[in-house]
Design an enzyme around this catalytic site. Sequence first.
Site: not given
Length: 228
Positions: A7, A13, A115
């Site tokens: 990060c 993070r 996806d």
Amino acid sequence: MKLLFVCTGNTCRSAMAEPLMRRRLEAAGLGDQVEVRSAGVAAMPGSPASQGAANVLNAKGMDGAGHMASLLDRELVSWADLILTMGESHKRAIVEKHFNALDKTFTLKEFVDDDPANMAILDQMAEVQEAAQMKQGHFLQDHADEVEALQARYGAGDASAADDLEKLQARLEASVEAESKQMVELMGKLPSYDIADPYGGAQSVYDATAEEIEGLLEKLVVRLKEEL
């Protein structure tokens, strides 16, 4: 396998992702197969985790005070087999400085995205990128004598050589202008692959970021388990 989370400052993070991932790997029986580290593209080495990140880790029974930030450098990039960033800006920063890391650097969200529509776009982007690299390679081969002559002039202190090198670079970039435009168009079709930076936010913001990261790590463990 050597896995590196990246990060900005390696205090929020990626500082949370590293121990959270290590715990999941151990639970999945992969603790001895995957080594995990983290770093920041603009980190101050030795800095502790931010208080919000430390609170998240402490609440999960981990040592929130034990983290020390690492600055991303060439050695760490070379060490890693897979580099997963918390945002697109981190990915760009790595690839711009370490072009040889292109094939192993992804955002975390991008890497675990399942996806089909997004995966098809990413495949298209990879094809366009490969085509651009080939065109640039051919350009450099075709202009090898010119490049060598310009470098010799530059090394000899020719003041005008720098300008001519910039012009050559502009021609190199122009050779893949169509591919660059196509990449921009494809990127516009993808969702954001950024994990929001909680730095400076309330504890609830850190908790929400950690929850998002944990969901992505669950998918990452599944993928690594299939590949290892």
